[in-house]
Design a protein around this motif. Sequence first.
Motif, mmCIF file in Angstrom:
data_model
loop_
_atom_site.group_PDB
_atom_site.id
_atom_site.type_symbol
_atom_site.label_atom_id
_atom_site.label_comp_id
_atom_site.label_asym_id
_atom_site.label_seq_id
_atom_site.Cartn_x
_atom_site.Cartn_y
_atom_site.Cartn_z
ATOM 1 N N VAL A 195 125.812 112.941 -36.097
ATOM 2 C CA VAL A 195 125.475 113.175 -34.567
ATOM 3 C C VAL A 195 124.279 114.058 -34.509
ATOM 4 O O VAL A 195 123.602 114.496 -35.483
ATOM 5 N N ALA A 196 123.848 114.407 -33.297
ATOM 6 C CA ALA A 196 122.356 115.103 -33.051
ATOM 7 C C ALA A 196 122.624 116.709 -33.274
ATOM 8 O O ALA A 196 121.761 117.098 -33.775
ATOM 9 N N GLY A 197 123.796 117.028 -33.060
ATOM 10 C CA GLY A 197 123.954 118.695 -33.168
ATOM 11 C C GLY A 197 125.267 119.037 -33.872
ATOM 12 O O GLY A 197 126.227 118.365 -33.797
ATOM 13 N N TYR A 198 125.357 120.366 -34.447
ATOM 14 C CA TYR A 198 126.514 120.604 -34.973
ATOM 15 C C TYR A 198 127.633 121.285 -33.992
ATOM 16 O O TYR A 198 128.739 120.848 -34.339
ATOM 17 N N SER A 199 127.239 121.247 -32.824
ATOM 18 C CA SER A 199 128.379 121.668 -31.748
ATOM 19 C C SER A 199 128.930 120.529 -31.593
ATOM 20 O O SER A 199 130.227 120.659 -31.583
ATOM 21 N N GLU A 200 128.381 119.182 -31.450
ATOM 22 C CA GLU A 200 128.944 117.998 -31.411
ATOM 23 C C GLU A 200 130.096 117.630 -32.658
ATOM 24 O O GLU A 200 131.177 116.964 -32.275
ATOM 25 N N CYS A 201 129.609 118.002 -33.853
ATOM 26 C CA CYS A 201 130.564 117.903 -34.946
ATOM 27 C C CYS A 201 131.764 118.841 -34.731
ATOM 28 O O CYS A 201 133.035 118.457 -35.256
ATOM 29 N N LEU A 202 131.715 120.037 -34.327
ATOM 30 C CA LEU A 202 132.864 120.967 -34.201
ATOM 31 C C LEU A 202 133.855 120.358 -32.895
ATOM 32 O O LEU A 202 134.888 120.435 -33.225
ATOM 33 N N VAL A 203 133.247 119.798 -31.913
ATOM 34 C CA VAL A 203 134.023 119.063 -31.055
ATOM 35 C C VAL A 203 134.858 117.847 -31.831
ATOM 36 O O VAL A 203 135.996 117.575 -31.471
ATOM 37 N N ALA A 204 134.130 117.128 -32.609
ATOM 38 C CA ALA A 204 134.814 116.037 -33.327
ATOM 39 C C ALA A 204 135.932 116.405 -34.389
ATOM 40 O O ALA A 204 137.023 116.199 -34.315
ATOM 41 N N LEU A 205 135.707 117.788 -34.980
ATOM 42 C CA LEU A 205 136.565 118.147 -35.720
ATOM 43 C C LEU A 205 137.734 118.738 -35.013
ATOM 44 O O LEU A 205 139.000 118.452 -35.534
ATOM 45 N N GLN A 206 137.480 119.415 -34.007
ATOM 46 C CA GLN A 206 138.644 119.897 -32.948
ATOM 47 C C GLN A 206 139.496 118.814 -32.692
ATOM 48 O O GLN A 206 140.768 119.040 -32.466
ATOM 49 N N ASP A 207 138.843 117.612 -32.172
ATOM 50 C CA ASP A 207 139.694 116.562 -31.716
ATOM 51 C C ASP A 207 140.092 115.447 -32.557
ATOM 52 O O ASP A 207 140.647 114.455 -32.351
ATOM 53 N N HIS A 208 140.011 116.095 -33.811
ATOM 54 C CA HIS A 208 140.555 115.176 -35.004
ATOM 55 C C HIS A 208 140.101 113.849 -35.113
ATOM 56 O O HIS A 208 140.555 112.898 -35.689
ATOM 57 N N LEU A 209 138.735 113.761 -34.700
ATOM 58 C CA LEU A 209 137.911 112.592 -34.717
ATOM 59 C C LEU A 209 137.432 112.623 -36.308
ATOM 60 O O LEU A 209 137.116 111.369 -36.930
ATOM 61 N N VAL A 210 137.035 113.735 -36.890
ATOM 62 C CA VAL A 210 136.823 113.709 -38.431
ATOM 63 C C VAL A 210 137.600 114.968 -38.964
ATOM 64 O O VAL A 210 138.447 115.605 -38.237
ATOM 65 N N ASP A 211 137.581 114.993 -40.426
ATOM 66 C CA ASP A 211 138.626 115.857 -41.163
ATOM 67 C C ASP A 211 137.835 117.130 -41.571
ATOM 68 O O ASP A 211 138.252 118.230 -41.865
ATOM 69 N N ALA A 212 136.550 116.969 -41.462
ATOM 70 C CA ALA A 212 135.776 118.277 -41.932
ATOM 71 C C ALA A 212 134.308 117.945 -41.623
ATOM 72 O O ALA A 212 133.989 116.784 -41.270
ATOM 73 N N MET A 213 133.568 119.137 -41.373
ATOM 74 C CA MET A 213 132.020 119.076 -41.099
ATOM 75 C C MET A 213 131.493 119.968 -42.169
ATOM 76 O O MET A 213 132.101 120.863 -43.025
ATOM 77 N N THR A 214 130.142 119.649 -42.610
ATOM 78 C CA THR A 214 129.376 120.243 -43.540
ATOM 79 C C THR A 214 128.140 120.417 -43.246
ATOM 80 O O THR A 214 127.360 119.749 -42.695
ATOM 81 N N THR A 215 127.974 121.863 -43.547
ATOM 82 C CA THR A 215 126.286 122.440 -43.649
ATOM 83 C C THR A 215 126.394 123.428 -44.428
ATOM 84 O O THR A 215 127.425 123.737 -45.249
ATOM 85 N N ASP A 216 125.452 124.567 -44.137
ATOM 86 C CA ASP A 216 125.440 125.745 -44.866
ATOM 87 C C ASP A 216 126.533 126.683 -44.539
ATOM 88 O O ASP A 216 126.654 126.545 -43.224
ATOM 89 N N ASN A 217 126.995 127.452 -45.399
ATOM 90 C CA ASN A 217 128.047 128.376 -44.942
ATOM 91 C C ASN A 217 127.679 129.562 -43.931
ATOM 92 O O ASN A 217 128.730 129.799 -43.136
ATOM 93 N N SER A 218 126.593 129.650 -43.812
ATOM 94 C CA SER A 218 126.180 130.634 -42.900
ATOM 95 C C SER A 218 126.288 130.072 -41.330
ATOM 96 O O SER A 218 126.712 130.790 -40.515
ATOM 97 N N ILE A 219 125.788 128.790 -41.530
ATOM 98 C CA ILE A 219 126.084 128.293 -40.063
ATOM 99 C C ILE A 219 127.578 128.061 -39.620
ATOM 100 O O ILE A 219 128.207 128.230 -38.569
ATOM 101 N N LEU A 220 128.318 127.592 -40.651
ATOM 102 C CA LEU A 220 129.735 127.285 -40.293
ATOM 103 C C LEU A 220 130.619 128.537 -40.070
ATOM 104 O O LEU A 220 131.455 128.803 -39.439
ATOM 105 N N ALA A 221 130.093 129.603 -40.760
ATOM 106 C CA ALA A 221 130.763 130.848 -40.504
ATOM 107 C C ALA A 221 130.494 131.263 -39.251
ATOM 108 O O ALA A 221 131.259 131.962 -38.450
ATOM 109 N N GLY A 222 129.286 131.167 -38.734
ATOM 110 C CA GLY A 222 128.780 131.410 -37.312
ATOM 111 C C GLY A 222 129.978 130.626 -36.349
ATOM 112 O O GLY A 222 130.284 131.316 -35.471
ATOM 113 N N TYR A 223 130.077 129.332 -36.688
ATOM 114 C CA TYR A 223 131.000 128.721 -35.722
ATOM 115 C C TYR A 223 132.630 129.103 -35.719
ATOM 116 O O TYR A 223 133.013 129.296 -34.759
#
Length: 272
Positions: A170-198
């Motif tokens: 997708v275009a941005g990590y915020s969209e990944c987070l929505v997909a993860l929350q809505d069970h459209l995906v099982d995980a999102m991946t990027t740097d731990n610093s970004i994931l920790a912020g979310y």
Amino acid sequence: MKVPQAGAVAAVIALTLTTAGCSGDDEAKGTLAVGIKFDQPGIGMREPDGTFTGFDVDVATYIGKQLGYEPDQIEFKQVYSNDRELLLQYNEVDLVAASYSINDKRKEKVDFAGPYFVAHQDLLIRADDTSITKAEDLNNPAKRLCSVVGSTSAENLKNKLAPKAGILEVAGYSECLVALQDHLVDAMTTDNSILAGYAARKGNEGKFKLTGQNLSVENYGIGVKKGNKELQGKINAALKKMVEDGSWDAAVKKNFGADYKAEQAPAVTAGS
């Protein structure tokens, strides 16, 4: 989800150039155009009130000061992972500070100052998911992984650890987070610093968790237009000073919190 193609991005850039001028014009007006992410809590975030927060914002502001720009003379522009090189090439920004990992492929198109931060690729999953404890658990056609277009994270995982996993880009990590929350995906991946912020963002507390993987070493650099050695050198000097006077440590604590175990500031070696 439909993602803009490179041709469309280039067309938008061309249109912007004809209507709004380029960063060379910005410099004449006394402003510094800096490309950052707008949707990465702790790294680069455009808040609802229009202000900007995050480690990259603080680093860029410090660099700007060393270059002679006050905070109100810095214009932050949104960049996506797949258009950072284009924006530098077309002079839409003077520099990019956007969780921009230095690698050989990117160095063919831009020059980097730094590095100024070391992160590691990790996975973010739902807090109640017990089926994923390591990257190899995604190596299943029934598992789906989300990342953003232009990021190296999904490619790294797909090639090395989970070739059978489905990939949603997708275009941005915020969209990944929505997909993860809505069970459209099982995980999102990027740097731990970004994931920790979310995961720590207000409203997300307790919903997600990091798996604690160190799947790569990501050295963040400041991107500048290819061949601009003068600016590269000035930014390197600013980054060294930021570490020496304690501003770097203060920015880490401010943006990632006391619980985040960041590595020490890396030696600035780009361009040397």
